[in-house]
Every structure is written in C-alpha cells, then in structure tokens.
Design a protein around this motif. Structure first.
Motif, PDB file in Angstrom:
ATOM      1  N   GLY A 147       1.273  -0.971  -0.057  1.00 19.99           N
ATOM      2  CA  GLY A 147       0.118   0.037   0.013  1.00 19.99           C
ATOM      3  C   GLY A 147       0.754   1.510  -0.328  1.00 19.99           C
ATOM      4  N   LEU A 148       1.775   1.328   1.238  1.00 18.57           N
ATOM      5  CA  LEU A 148       3.123   2.325   0.848  1.00 18.57           C
ATOM      6  C   LEU A 148       3.361   2.548  -0.236  1.00 18.57           C
ATOM      7  CD1 LEU A 148       4.212   4.376   2.365  1.00 18.57           C
ATOM      8  CD2 LEU A 148       6.086   2.882   3.221  1.00 18.57           C
ATOM      9  N   LEU A 149       3.949   1.567  -1.211  1.00 18.09           N
ATOM     10  CA  LEU A 149       4.516   1.391  -2.789  1.00 18.09           C
ATOM     11  C   LEU A 149       3.160   2.314  -3.276  1.00 18.09           C
ATOM     12  CD1 LEU A 149       6.734  -1.789  -2.055  1.00 18.09           C
ATOM     13  CD2 LEU A 149       7.360   0.700  -1.983  1.00 18.09           C
ATOM     14  N   HIS A 150       2.502   1.396  -3.492  1.00 22.49           N
ATOM     15  CA  HIS A 150       1.609   2.159  -4.126  1.00 22.49           C
ATOM     16  C   HIS A 150       1.237   3.233  -4.120  1.00 22.49           C
ATOM     17  CE1 HIS A 150      -1.686   2.156  -6.945  1.00 22.49           C
ATOM     18  NE2 HIS A 150      -2.655   2.693  -5.932  1.00 22.49           N
ATOM     19  N   LYS A 151       1.027   3.864  -2.835  1.00 19.13           N
ATOM     20  CA  LYS A 151       1.086   5.623  -2.847  1.00 19.13           C
ATOM     21  C   LYS A 151       1.919   6.142  -3.063  1.00 19.13           C
ATOM     22  CE  LYS A 151      -0.060   8.272   1.387  1.00 19.13           C
ATOM     23  NZ  LYS A 151      -0.356   8.580   2.906  1.00 19.13           N
TER      24      LYS A 151
END
Length: 426
Positions: A338-342
């Motif tokens: 999720g953080l990498l997508h953000k």
C-alpha cells in the motif's frame, strides 16, 4: 623593487604578483620581455640557493589578451609549454567564468566520484564543513574574499548529490524516508545569538519562531545583500544609528510602510558578544544541550498516551532490529504494498493484494493485525495466556491494549517482548 608588476584585482586595486600552495606556484606578469627575463632570473637564483630544481617541462605559460605567437616565444625562453585559459589549479578551474555551471562540472564530477567511494562513512555535515573551510576560509577565524557565489553555482548540484547519496539507491530511484524531521521536535530548537557571524539576517529565525524572509518577503526580494549576516547588519546600524538596507530600486509607498514596520519590529536589535560563537539551543532543557533521555522524558509527560507505545517497543530484550521494525509498524512506515503504491512504485491494483490472504490491500495495519492469517497467530497467543480479545483498529490501539495487562516481573518481561517478536516474525 618593481621587477614585475603582477595584476590588479578589485576596485581597491589589490596587487597580486603570485599565488602559492605547497609546491605549486602561479606567477602573474605583463607581456614584456623585461618581466619574463626577471622571472627567469629569479627562478634560476632559487635553484642555485636552494639546491632544488624547477620542473620547467611541467610548467606552462598562459595568456590573456596576448597573441599566440608572442606567448610561444615566451614559453620557448622559459623552456616550458604554452597553454590557453582556462587551466586547472589545485583541481579547480582558473581563468574560466565562475558564474557558469559548466565551469564547475569537473569539480562536481570529482566530488561525485569521491562520494561513491566513501560508502556510508561520510556525514553531510562534515561535507559542508570541508566545503566552507577549503573554499572560503584561510582558517577557522579568517575568511577569504568571495570571488564566486558557491550557492548559485555548485552548491545546489552538490546538495543534490548528497541527497542522492543519503536518500537514493541511484540518481533515478529514491529511497523511502522513514523519519520526518518534524517528529524530531524541530520546533523546539532555537538560535542563541552571540556574535552574529554565523546567523543569516534574513533566512534564520533569530527573532522568534519565524525568519524575516517569511515576514517581509517583498523587502527581501528587493534587498541587494540577501545573504548578509546578522553581525554585518548590526555593525551598519551602529554606524548609522538605524537599520540600513540597500535596495536595487527606490521603494514605493506601500514598500516604505513595510520598511517602517521592519524597523519597528527590529527595534534596537540584539546585543552581540564578540567573544562567543552563535549556536543552536534545545528549548526543552534549561542547559540548552540536547540529550536523548531528557527529551524522551519530556515526550512522555507532554504527549501522554501517544508516546506510551514507545516504552513497550524499546524496553524489552528483543533484538534491536526487531525493535526498530516495531517502531516503523507503529508509525505506519513499513514498506508495504500500500505504501509503495502511494509512492508510485507499484501501479497495478492486483499487485496490492496481501501476500498472505490474497484478499485485502496490504497496509501496515492489515499485514500486522487484520489479516486472517496473522489474526489467528495473535488469537493463538491470547488463548495460550488465557485472554479473550477483539481485533483493534490500529497498531497503536493494539499496543496500548497490550500494555494494560500486568504480571509478575519475570512474566511481564516475556509479555512485553511478545508484540515485537511476533510482528518481526510475521
């Protein structure tokens, strides 16, 4: 004795006949045979007296406003080579325009090459100290004449390389910043004014929490000396009995009002102490010296339950890497999908699925406590200890719930280490 005149530098007509550093020497003279013969004689006398030999084959004659033919004749007389400007002296370009970025490109490339070899042993603060000392200072107390604005030419490029070194895997891939400076209590640092030499008059917040640049942006845009130090401005005021600023044009009526407001805001100004050096102070401690233990104690008192999970995370006998991992989980800084997508690293929505359950999006809360697979692990330990529990909404709530249980001393040590160990194992 006026054997050769050298060159005149600056508005005051400073005469420079030669520059020396270690065994390198640069001699300045006019394009006259009399001065060439004088230099040749002086060099020969030096060889006879000292017993040393001058490497004429490694020496060069450079010109400025002189015909190539004449320079070649001078070089032949001195038994050395002729060369056009610019040339390198001590690794720096000499004779080129210092305001052009292309002039400083070799310096930047050399810096970049050196930095890649230092690995992680070099700190940015030490780099800044070396830059300032080598380029602008003869010693700690004497400063050179500024011949070029370091900030406008190379500083931004050097800062970019430093940032790439500290925060990036390469020039094109940036690392994830796991620490925010605001979380390190930046608002609790203040400048203690002493001699005013190291304080920027416009940019540093030496009067309260904001700087003059933020409060008077229009005047800063018009002032000529934007990098003036506080000590210099105070010195000008002492001579003029008021604050003096040089603007690049006449001020308009509303700008004059801003100047009056600035004058009233500054008042008589600070009292400088010439025998002390400006420094940063930590406002939370009376001594002004930053100490981790006292700052931690302050955080527990002022932030209350917000800082309580820190005690659970750090005060146990788990490995340091597990403690740090738990801290990142509590702060929501784990490198989950999720953080990498953000951050734009992962694009496809299908790639965001949890690697364990393949159902929900992989966030820090999900992978640590909400995932069905991980939930069964926590439930197993809860039953093992004889508890009934419900899933918490966040890791912080979960850690606070965990801290609410108390046992005997040795049993409590095992209980406190379980969250860190389980999160690390997951």
């Amino acid at each position: 004795m006026d054997f050769f005149k050298g060159v005149s530098v600056g508005a005051n007509g400073l005469n420079v006949s030669h520059l020396q550093f270690a065994d390198d020497t640069v001699i300045f003279c006019e394009a006259k045979w009399s001065e060439i013969f004088t230099i040749k004689t002086i060099l020969r006398c030096f060889e006879v007296i000292s017993g040393l030999r001058i490497s004429f084959s490694k020496s060069v004659v450079c010109r400025e406003g002189v015909a190539d033919v004449e320079v070649d004749e001078f070089a032949a007389k001195l038994n050395c080579l002729s060369q056009k400007l610019p040339l390198k002296y001590l690794g720096l370009p000499l004779g080129a325009s210092p305001s052009r970025r292309l002039t400083w490109k070799p310096v930047v490339e050399k810096f970049k090459k050196k930095l890649s070899g230092w690995k992680r042993r070099t700190m940015a603060k030490e780099i800044d100290r070396i830059q300032a000392s080598f380029l602008w200072s003869d010693s700690e107390y004497h400063r050179k004449i500024y011949l070029v604005s370091w900030k406008e030419t190379v500083a931004k490029e050097i800062d970019r390389i430093q940032a790439s070194f500290l925060w990036s895997d390469s020039e094109y891939h940036r690392k994830i910043h796991l620490v925010s400076w605001k979380e390190l209590y930046k608002e609790n640092i203040e400048i203690e004014v002493r001699d005013g030499v190291r304080i920027s008059f416009w940019r540093d917040p030496w009067m309260g929490s904001t700087n003059l640049l933020s409060q008077f942006p229009r005047l800063f845009h018009l002032v000529v000396a934007k990098e003036s130090s506080l000590s210099l401005q105070v010195a000008r005021r002492s001579h003029q009995s008021r604050w003096v600023f040089n603007f690049r044009r006449s001020l308009r009526a509303w700008e004059e009002d801003e100047l009056v407001r600035l004058q009233n805001f500054l008042g008589s100004g600070p009292v400088l102490r010439s025998n002390a050096v400006d420094c940063l102070c930590w406002k939370l401690i009376q001594s002004g010296v930053f100490k981790v233990n006292l700052t931690y104690a302050w955080g527990l008192v002022n932030d209350g339950h917000i800082q309580r999970p820190v005690k659970l995370i750090w005060n146990n006998f788990s490995p340091l890497k597990a403690k740090f991992f738990s801290l990142l989980a509590w702060k929501g800084r784990l490198k989950t999908k999720g953080l990498l997508h953000k951050l734009g690293i992962l694009v496809s929505d299908d790639a965001l699925r949890c690697i364990l359950c393949h159902e929900s999006s992989e966030s820090t809360e999900h992978i640590m406590i909400h995932c069905p697979f991980v939930w069964r692990i926590w439930s197993h330990f809860a039953v093992w200890w004889g508890f009934q529990w419900a899933t918490r909404s966040s890791i912080e709530d979960f850690l606070l719930w965990w801290m609410g249980w108390k046992f005997k001393k040795k049993v409590n040590q095992i209980w406190k280490v379980l969250p860190t160990v389980i999160m690390w194992s997951v």
